[in-house]
Design an enzyme around this catalytic site. Structure first.
Site, mmCIF file in Angstrom:
data_model
loop_
_atom_site.group_PDB
_atom_site.id
_atom_site.type_symbol
_atom_site.label_atom_id
_atom_site.label_comp_id
_atom_site.label_asym_id
_atom_site.label_seq_id
_atom_site.Cartn_x
_atom_site.Cartn_y
_atom_site.Cartn_z
ATOM 1 N N SER A 242 0.834 -1.218 0.000
ATOM 2 C CA SER A 242 0.000 0.000 0.000
ATOM 3 C C SER A 242 0.862 1.258 0.000
ATOM 4 C CB SER A 242 -0.963 0.008 1.186
ATOM 5 O OG SER A 242 -0.289 -0.247 2.404
ATOM 6 N N HIS A 272 -1.901 -8.905 1.906
ATOM 7 C CA HIS A 272 -1.602 -7.624 2.577
ATOM 8 C C HIS A 272 -2.735 -7.334 3.571
ATOM 9 C CE1 HIS A 272 0.189 -3.814 3.309
ATOM 10 N NE2 HIS A 272 -0.231 -3.128 2.256
ATOM 11 N N HIS A 318 5.888 -12.812 7.380
ATOM 12 C CA HIS A 318 6.074 -11.419 6.949
ATOM 13 C C HIS A 318 7.247 -11.350 5.981
ATOM 14 C CE1 HIS A 318 6.532 -7.038 7.110
ATOM 15 N NE2 HIS A 318 5.276 -7.045 7.522
ATOM 16 N N ARG A 327 3.318 -4.737 16.695
ATOM 17 C CA ARG A 327 1.915 -4.295 16.608
ATOM 18 C C ARG A 327 0.991 -5.390 17.128
ATOM 19 N NH1 ARG A 327 1.949 -2.859 10.314
ATOM 20 N NH2 ARG A 327 2.813 -4.983 10.375
ATOM 21 N N ASP A 373 -2.096 -8.458 11.613
ATOM 22 C CA ASP A 373 -3.448 -8.892 11.255
ATOM 23 C C ASP A 373 -3.937 -10.097 12.050
ATOM 24 O OD1 ASP A 373 -3.745 -6.921 9.263
ATOM 25 O OD2 ASP A 373 -2.507 -8.106 7.909
HETATM 26 N N1 NMX Z 1 1.369 -19.838 5.969
HETATM 27 C C1 NMX Z 1 1.806 -20.751 5.080
HETATM 28 N N2 NMX Z 1 2.822 -20.575 4.267
HETATM 29 C C2 NMX Z 1 3.507 -19.437 4.380
HETATM 30 C C3 NMX Z 1 3.161 -18.445 5.312
HETATM 31 C C4 NMX Z 1 2.024 -18.675 6.113
HETATM 32 N N3 NMX Z 1 1.577 -17.771 6.981
HETATM 33 N N4 NMX Z 1 4.010 -17.403 5.185
HETATM 34 C C5 NMX Z 1 4.877 -17.734 4.195
HETATM 35 N N5 NMX Z 1 4.563 -18.954 3.701
HETATM 36 C C6 NMX Z 1 5.167 -19.627 2.576
HETATM 37 C C7 NMX Z 1 5.023 -18.761 1.339
HETATM 38 O O1 NMX Z 1 3.719 -18.871 0.788
HETATM 39 C C8 NMX Z 1 6.127 -19.284 0.467
HETATM 40 O O2 NMX Z 1 5.668 -20.482 -0.111
HETATM 41 P P1 NMX Z 1 6.120 -20.900 -1.610
HETATM 42 O O3 NMX Z 1 7.600 -21.098 -1.525
HETATM 43 O O4 NMX Z 1 5.350 -22.144 -1.854
HETATM 44 O O5 NMX Z 1 5.727 -19.782 -2.489
HETATM 45 C C9 NMX Z 1 7.214 -19.616 1.488
HETATM 46 O O6 NMX Z 1 6.555 -19.767 2.754
HETATM 47 C C10 NMX Z 1 8.282 -18.544 1.621
HETATM 48 O O7 NMX Z 1 7.625 -17.311 1.866
HETATM 49 P P2 NMX Z 1 8.314 -16.171 2.749
HETATM 50 O O8 NMX Z 1 9.561 -15.767 2.049
HETATM 51 O O9 NMX Z 1 8.433 -16.592 4.162
HETATM 52 O O10 NMX Z 1 7.206 -15.019 2.740
HETATM 53 P P3 NMX Z 1 7.007 -13.854 1.676
HETATM 54 O O11 NMX Z 1 7.932 -12.735 2.029
HETATM 55 O O12 NMX Z 1 7.033 -14.341 0.293
HETATM 56 O O13 NMX Z 1 5.496 -13.433 1.994
HETATM 57 C C11 NMX Z 1 3.636 -12.965 3.363
HETATM 58 C C12 NMX Z 1 5.118 -12.728 3.147
HETATM 59 C C13 NMX Z 1 3.163 -12.006 4.457
HETATM 60 C C14 NMX Z 1 2.886 -12.649 2.071
HETATM 61 C C15 NMX Z 1 3.431 -14.445 3.788
HETATM 62 O O14 NMX Z 1 4.087 -14.688 5.007
HETATM 63 C C16 NMX Z 1 1.960 -14.808 3.913
HETATM 64 O O15 NMX Z 1 1.340 -15.166 2.906
HETATM 65 N N6 NMX Z 1 1.350 -14.724 5.152
HETATM 66 C C17 NMX Z 1 -0.047 -14.947 5.327
HETATM 67 C C18 NMX Z 1 -0.852 -13.744 4.869
HETATM 68 C C19 NMX Z 1 -0.696 -12.584 5.812
HETATM 69 O O16 NMX Z 1 -0.771 -12.711 7.029
HETATM 70 N N7 NMX Z 1 -0.491 -11.382 5.248
HETATM 71 C C20 NMX Z 1 -0.472 -10.144 6.052
HETATM 72 C C21 NMX Z 1 0.894 -9.477 6.124
HETATM 73 C C22 NMX Z 1 0.805 -8.225 6.946
HETATM 74 N N8 NMX Z 1 0.029 -7.172 6.270
HETATM 75 O O17 NMX Z 1 -0.868 -6.620 6.851
HETATM 76 O O18 NMX Z 1 0.273 -6.869 5.115
HETATM 77 C C1 MLT Z 2 2.156 -3.519 6.539
HETATM 78 O O1 MLT Z 2 1.810 -2.996 7.603
HETATM 79 O O2 MLT Z 2 2.210 -2.867 5.487
HETATM 80 C C2 MLT Z 2 2.430 -4.988 6.501
HETATM 81 O O3 MLT Z 2 2.970 -5.455 7.689
HETATM 82 C C3 MLT Z 2 3.145 -5.456 5.273
HETATM 83 C C4 MLT Z 2 4.567 -5.066 5.100
HETATM 84 O O4 MLT Z 2 5.156 -4.339 5.873
HETATM 85 O O5 MLT Z 2 5.147 -5.561 4.099
#
Ligand code: NMX
Ligand code: MLT
Length: 435
Positions: A242, A272, A318, A327, A373
């Site tokens: 964002s 996100h 994350h 947070r 979240d």
């Molecule tokens: N549950 C299951 N698998 C996960 C999770 C999770 N919570 N977090 C990461 N992974 C997986 C990810 O999908 C990836 O799989 P693949 O190799 O098959 O593509 C692998 O672990 C490596 O990912 P990372 O490097 O640890 O994470 P990345 O930096 O790519 O993504 C998020 C970060 C936040 C997108 C990821 O942790 C996620 O999808 N979390 C769940 C959704 C979430 O809570 N998002 C909110 C973030 C905060 N916000 O408000 O924005």
């Molecule tokens: C945010 O507050 O924007 C989320 O934690 C996602 C991020 O920092 O990448």
């Protein structure tokens, strides 16, 4: 007393000189190599942006202008009788790097309340949305439409000098933040049939007005929750979807309404900001499937079944953080203080105890710890705001603070159009063939 705009005007010349100095001294220094994997890997770790309001440390979490969440909880002005920081103070801090006085924060509350009304045609746009249109889509539409009255767009059309861009961008940013409670309240009441929107009270703070517009203004603890919520969701450095989107779109000199509407469209994605909705959907399904007071083993099985179905555990992991998000910690402390026996909070706490080990055992996520979240929905549910599809709208109200502060500085510091270089796979294969 000095207003925020006057203080900003005083600070800008020194900040412009500081940028010149830093560029003269360090401009030709390299951070290190850029790996091809970073281009394919979502640019993780790639130094690419200037963001003044906050910096995120993987271990420690966010610092707003150098201050941690406990610091701002201690130092920022509070409402009379309140314990949580006022988001007005956080905005002042993000913009100036300084802690405002109580009077300066009160002046900001009054200024925002005075700017809160939204044009009738924007009200109509919201009223015409079918209740089945996601609240985030309605939010984005309404914010885009505010561009009708943009001071910056009007000044640009008249031929404003570059050096003066920040002034109308400041005015638009103030209007944007001020109008969001009316937009959010209207969407909430329309979609969930919660009656007519009351008027903003010119003598109340931002969060108290937001709570009233949503229909929860009589609950003093909910108002406190809004103060905490809006403060901690505001800014998370510049690379998150964002923030980065808002900065990118703003760099084309699209006004703050257009830029922030783009931020909202990014925030609406499930990886996100929509994750706060997804967490509640997931927890509710778990409760339905396991019943109340589920045993640890059953919760573990449920988490594994999510992973085995090829889905993510929402609220965990994350892109930058490698520890529990401060947070999350702040919201957990709020829950322990105000709702320690709440069933959903207990489930959130049980999940916190169990999920990190499971994610570690699954071996993929780089960060097994909860993010912001994972907690917010349980707090909102406790006070009766149970409509999970609305949760990301509140995140969006808060995120405007961080994006707006940076848009003002981008224009004050003359940030250019963003235009990074992209490559095709074939171009990369050719380029590195013999290296
Ligand atoms: N549950 C299951 N698998 C996960 C999770 C999770 N919570 N977090 C990461 N992974 C997986 C990810 O999908 C990836 O799989 P693949 O190799 O098959 O593509 C692998 O672990 C490596 O990912 P990372 O490097 O640890 O994470 P990345 O930096 O790519 O993504 C998020 C970060 C936040 C997108 C990821 O942790 C996620 O999808 N979390 C769940 C959704 C979430 O809570 N998002 C909110 C973030 C905060 N916000 O408000 O924005
Ligand atoms: C945010 O507050 O924007 C989320 O934690 C996602 C991020 O920092 O990448």
């Amino acid at each position: 007393q000095t207003s925020l705009k006057d203080r900003l005007a005083e600070l800008i010349p020194a900040a412009q000189s500081r940028v010149k100095e830093v560029r003269a001294e360090h401009g030709q220094k390299a951070f290190g190599p850029v790996l091809v994997d970073q281009l394919y890997g979502g640019m993780r770790g790639l130094p690419a942006l200037i963001w003044e309001g906050s910096v995120l440390d993987p271990e420690e979490g966010i610092r707003f202008r150098g201050k941690t969440i406990p610091d701002i909880q201690a130092e920022l002005p509070k409402a009379p009788g309140g314990d949580e920081p006022l988001p007005e103070g956080l905005f002042w801090l993000l913009v100036t790097g300084e802690i405002p006085t109580q009077d300066q924060v009160t002046a900001l509350s009054k200024d925002w309340a005075a700017r809160a009304e939204i044009p009738a045609f924007v009200e109509e746009i919201i009223d015409r949305c079918p209740p089945t249109l996601h609240p985030m889509s309605q939010f984005s539409l309404a914010v885009t439409a505010l561009n009708h009255d943009s001071a910056f767009a009007a000044a640009y059309a008249k031929g404003i000098n570059k050096k003066e861009y920040w002034g109308p961008v400041f005015e638009d940013s103030m209007d944007l933040i001020a109008k969001l409670p009316n937009i959010a309240g209207r969407i909430y009441r329309n979609v969930y049939g919660r009656g007519k929107l009351p008027a903003v009270d010119l003598n109340k703070d931002y969060s108290a007005n937001l709570a009233t517009l949503l229909g929860f203004g009589d609950n003093a603890t909910f108002v406190e929750l809004m103060r905490l919520y809006i403060t901690i969701h505001s800014d998370h450095e510049g690379g998150n979807v964002s923030a980065h989107t808002g900065k990118l779109v703003g760099s084309a000199l699209s006004d703050p309404f257009l830029a922030f509407a783009a931020s909202l469209n990014g925030l609406a994605g499930p990886l996100h900001g929509l994750a706060n909705q997804e967490v509640l959907v997931w927890l509710t399904k778990m409760q339905q499937s396991l019943g109340p007071d589920a045993e640890d083993d059953h919760v573990k099985e449920y988490v594994w079944s999510t992973l085995k179905a090829g889905q993510v555990v929402p609220g965990y992991g994350h892109a930058v953080l490698r520890k529990t998000d401060p947070r999350y910690v702040a919201q957990r402390a709020f829950a322990l203080k105000h709702l320690p026996d709440d069933k959903l909070f207990k489930l959130v706490a049980q999940v916190y105890k169990l999920v990190p080990d499971i994610l570690l055992a699954a071996g993929k996520a780089k960060n097994p710890w909860p993010n912001v979240d994972a907690h917010s929905g349980a707090l909102l549910t406790h006070y009766g705001l149970r409509e999970m599809q609305f949760y990301t709208v509140l995140f969006g109200v808060s995120r405007a603070f961080g994006v707006a502060a940076q848009l003002i500085w981008d224009r004050a510091l003359g940030a250019p159009l963003e235009r990074p270089k992209s490559y095709s796979t074939e171009a990369i294969a050719r380029m590195f063939k013999d290296r």
